[in-house]
Design a protein around this motif. Structure first.
Motif, PDB file in Angstrom:
ATOM      1  N   MET A 172       0.837  -1.211   0.000  1.00 18.72           N
ATOM      2  CA  MET A 172       0.000   0.000   0.000  1.00 18.72           C
ATOM      3  C   MET A 172       0.868   1.256   0.000  1.00 18.72           C
ATOM      4  N   LEU A 173       0.377   2.263  -0.695  1.00 18.95           N
ATOM      5  CA  LEU A 173       1.110   3.525  -0.762  1.00 18.95           C
ATOM      6  C   LEU A 173       0.554   4.529   0.248  1.00 18.95           C
ATOM      7  N   THR A 174       1.433   5.353   0.794  1.00 21.69           N
ATOM      8  CA  THR A 174       0.988   6.458   1.646  1.00 21.69           C
ATOM      9  C   THR A 174       0.169   7.425   0.791  1.00 21.69           C
ATOM     10  N   LYS A 175      -0.846   8.020   1.414  1.00 21.75           N
ATOM     11  CA  LYS A 175      -1.660   8.991   0.659  1.00 21.75           C
ATOM     12  C   LYS A 175      -0.949  10.340   0.647  1.00 21.75           C
ATOM     13  N   VAL A 176      -0.060  10.518  -0.306  1.00 24.12           N
ATOM     14  CA  VAL A 176       0.765  11.724  -0.345  1.00 24.12           C
ATOM     15  C   VAL A 176      -0.077  12.950  -0.754  1.00 24.12           C
ATOM     16  N   ILE A 177      -0.847  12.810  -1.816  1.00 24.73           N
ATOM     17  CA  ILE A 177      -1.623  13.958  -2.329  1.00 24.73           C
ATOM     18  C   ILE A 177      -2.901  14.119  -1.503  1.00 24.73           C
ATOM     19  N   GLU A 178      -3.203  15.365  -1.133  1.00 26.52           N
ATOM     20  CA  GLU A 178      -4.393  15.608  -0.303  1.00 26.52           C
ATOM     21  C   GLU A 178      -5.684  15.174  -1.006  1.00 26.52           C
ATOM     22  N   GLN A 179      -6.574  14.566  -0.226  1.00 24.25           N
ATOM     23  CA  GLN A 179      -7.821  14.026  -0.793  1.00 24.25           C
ATOM     24  C   GLN A 179      -8.655  15.103  -1.480  1.00 24.25           C
ATOM     25  N   THR A 180      -8.717  16.304  -0.876  1.00 25.91           N
ATOM     26  CA  THR A 180      -9.563  17.353  -1.466  1.00 25.91           C
ATOM     27  C   THR A 180      -9.084  17.702  -2.880  1.00 25.91           C
ATOM     28  N   LYS A 181      -7.759  17.669  -3.074  1.00 26.18           N
ATOM     29  CA  LYS A 181      -7.207  17.997  -4.395  1.00 26.18           C
ATOM     30  C   LYS A 181      -7.513  16.894  -5.405  1.00 26.18           C
ATOM     31  N   ILE A 182      -7.447  15.647  -4.925  1.00 25.87           N
ATOM     32  CA  ILE A 182      -7.788  14.517  -5.806  1.00 25.87           C
ATOM     33  C   ILE A 182      -9.251  14.639  -6.247  1.00 25.87           C
ATOM     34  N   ASP A 183     -10.134  14.904  -5.270  1.00 20.55           N
ATOM     35  CA  ASP A 183     -11.572  14.995  -5.574  1.00 20.55           C
ATOM     36  C   ASP A 183     -11.844  16.120  -6.560  1.00 20.55           C
ATOM     37  N   HIS A 184     -11.227  17.259  -6.280  1.00 21.80           N
ATOM     38  CA  HIS A 184     -11.408  18.453  -7.107  1.00 21.80           C
ATOM     39  C   HIS A 184     -10.977  18.165  -8.556  1.00 21.80           C
ATOM     40  N   PHE A 185      -9.776  17.604  -8.699  1.00 20.78           N
ATOM     41  CA  PHE A 185      -9.232  17.327 -10.034  1.00 20.78           C
ATOM     42  C   PHE A 185     -10.077  16.270 -10.754  1.00 20.78           C
ATOM     43  N   THR A 186     -10.516  15.249 -10.012  1.00 18.73           N
ATOM     44  CA  THR A 186     -11.340  14.189 -10.615  1.00 18.73           C
ATOM     45  C   THR A 186     -12.610  14.788 -11.215  1.00 18.73           C
ATOM     46  N   LYS A 187     -13.229  15.710 -10.478  1.00 17.42           N
ATOM     47  CA  LYS A 187     -14.451  16.370 -10.993  1.00 17.42           C
ATOM     48  C   LYS A 187     -14.167  17.122 -12.279  1.00 17.42           C
ATOM     49  N   TRP A 188     -13.081  17.871 -12.283  1.00 11.22           N
ATOM     50  CA  TRP A 188     -12.710  18.608 -13.505  1.00 11.22           C
ATOM     51  C   TRP A 188     -12.584  17.660 -14.693  1.00 11.22           C
ATOM     52  N   ILE A 189     -11.866  16.572 -14.456  1.00  8.68           N
ATOM     53  CA  ILE A 189     -11.571  15.662 -15.566  1.00  8.68           C
ATOM     54  C   ILE A 189     -12.847  15.005 -16.074  1.00  8.68           C
ATOM     55  N   GLU A 190     -13.739  14.645 -15.144  1.00  6.90           N
ATOM     56  CA  GLU A 190     -15.007  14.038 -15.572  1.00  6.90           C
ATOM     57  C   GLU A 190     -15.773  14.962 -16.506  1.00  6.90           C
ATOM     58  N   ARG A 191     -15.698  16.268 -16.223  1.00  5.32           N
ATOM     59  CA  ARG A 191     -16.476  17.237 -17.018  1.00  5.32           C
ATOM     60  C   ARG A 191     -15.733  17.746 -18.243  1.00  5.32           C
ATOM     61  N   ALA A 192     -14.415  17.586 -18.266  1.00  6.92           N
ATOM     62  CA  ALA A 192     -13.623  18.208 -19.341  1.00  6.92           C
ATOM     63  C   ALA A 192     -13.665  17.387 -20.619  1.00  6.92           C
ATOM     64  N   ASP A 193     -13.636  18.087 -21.753  1.00  9.69           N
ATOM     65  CA  ASP A 193     -13.455  17.413 -23.045  1.00  9.69           C
ATOM     66  C   ASP A 193     -12.038  17.635 -23.541  1.00  9.69           C
ATOM     67  N   LYS A 194     -11.627  18.920 -23.475  1.00 13.26           N
ATOM     68  CA  LYS A 194     -10.321  19.264 -24.043  1.00 13.26           C
ATOM     69  C   LYS A 194      -9.313  19.517 -22.926  1.00 13.26           C
ATOM     70  N   ILE A 195      -8.250  18.744 -22.966  1.00 14.60           N
ATOM     71  CA  ILE A 195      -7.230  18.872 -21.923  1.00 14.60           C
ATOM     72  C   ILE A 195      -5.868  19.080 -22.569  1.00 14.60           C
ATOM     73  N   VAL A 196      -5.103  20.004 -21.999  1.00 12.95           N
ATOM     74  CA  VAL A 196      -3.745  20.233 -22.483  1.00 12.95           C
ATOM     75  C   VAL A 196      -2.777  19.967 -21.331  1.00 12.95           C
TER      76      VAL A 196
END
Ligand code: 5GP
Ligand code: MN
Length: 343
Positions: free
Chosen positions: A1-25
């Protein structure tokens, strides 16, 4: 198992963006290295598998020894396709800034990225990140951005969507930013991640050969030449190597030929700080690379004398002036930092 290095709120936030995004750079720094390309392509493969319109854009060319990497042909070079790249950046829903901590590090692309209305995320391991992103995931304690890409994808719940191609890119970045796991590589979790990447079918020994053992004869002769004129400052436990434009011409120099040279003098007993000065062929300046082992702060030295920065043990900068002057500035720096260089 890996330590949870990245904060959960940031993971959640980014996941939401990606779910909604079409174009990513995905963008990374000027003169991209193995970690810049590895992390960008690692994330690119994943987002591509999620059916996103995703593009990697870097300011300028990357070395030949990275061109075998799956997806590398899709990378857009900003200095060649500026208008198309500007359009992609302006129209993106999300921009992922990988392996750099300030807009200055993406050179001519800075304006386009800064003025784009896209949501911006930084994923990086350089200390002291600038505030230009909506989500800043900055972990200087992690040895590569590629490792952070692995951690990010896993924490988003998509380990199973990492392909063999993606795993190869992530492994390459982890390997190059640790000198083939010879520095910044004592964390146990690095080896857990490698084992997970091996489970995807990567051939780590072949990757090592493709990156480190594909140099030209002229590169090896150039290496012999720069080492023969290396300066060793034994009172300061330091060494310096340099390469002018004229010398590059004598050895059919191509970009990337001096990659890694800065590390070589560290193999001398007691040398703990090295500098490599290379006259740039495009801009009228000397490019500086600094490396140290132990506590000597290359980044402080780079910032104070060469308008640069970076990590404690690996930094860089620029000097606008002659090679002789740059050497003098380095030597003055050694005098000033004498106490930190003696042991
Ligand atoms: P290299 O010696 O491989 O070119 O760079 C080593 C590290 O130094 C890079 O990963 C980056 O963090 C930093 N670096 C290199 N050049 C510059 C520069 O001009 N400015 C800043 N701020 N950092 C640099
Ligand atoms: Mn890196």
């Amino acid at each position: 198992m890996l330590t949870k290095v990245i904060e959960q709120t940031k993971i959640d936030h980014f996941t939401k963006w990606i779910e909604r995004a079409d174009k990513i750079v995905i963008v990374s720094h000027v003169s991209p290295d193995g970690d810049a390309i590895g992390s960008s392509l690692g994330l690119w493969h994943f987002l591509y598998s999620q059916d996103k319109a995703v593009n990697v854009i870097v300011p300028n060319a990357f070395p030949d020894f990275l061109k075998w990497m799956p997806g590398s042909k899709e990378i857009l070079l900003y200095d060649r396709y500026r208008d198309f790249a500007n359009k992609l950046i302006a129209e993106a829903d999300v921009i992922c800034c990988l392996d750099f901590n300030g807009l200055k590090r993406i050179d001519a692309m800075a304006d386009a990225v800064e003025t784009s209305s896209a949501r911006k995320m930084m994923l990086d391991h350089h200390p002291y990140p600038d505030e230009f992103c909506d989500i800043t995931i900055s972990h200087p304690e992690i040895s590569s951005t590629s490792e952070l890409v692995f951690r990010l994808i896993c924490r988003m719940g998509y380990f199973s969507d990492i392909s063999k191609d993606g795993a190869e890119c992530i492994y390459t970045g982890m390997m190059t930013d640790t000198g083939g796991f010879t520095y910044n590589s004592n964390s146990q979790e690095i080896y857990f991640i490698i084992s997970e990447l091996l489970s995807k079918g990567i051939d780590k020994d072949a990757i090592y050969r493709k990156v480190f053992n594909t140099y030209s004869e002229s590169r090896l002769r150039l290496m012999g030449y720069v080492l023969s004129k290396m300066k060793v400052y034994s009172t300061y436990n330091s060494a310096l190597i340099s390469l002018t434009k004229e010398e590059q011409g004598n050895f059919d120099y191509i970009k990337g030929d001096s990659e890694g040279f800065v590390n070589i003098p560290l193999s001398i007993k007691n040398v703990c700080f090295t500098c490599f000065l290379r006259e740039d062929t495009e801009k009228p300046m000397i490019k500086i690379s600094l490396r140290s082992v132990g506590k000597f702060p290359c980044n402080k030295f780079a910032a104070e004398f060469f308008n640069g920065g970076g990590h404690l043990n690996a930094s860089g900068g620029e000097y606008f002036g002659s090679m002789e002057e740059a050497v003098k500035v380095f030597e003055q720096g050694l005098e000033k930092y004498e106490i930190l260089l003696k042991f």
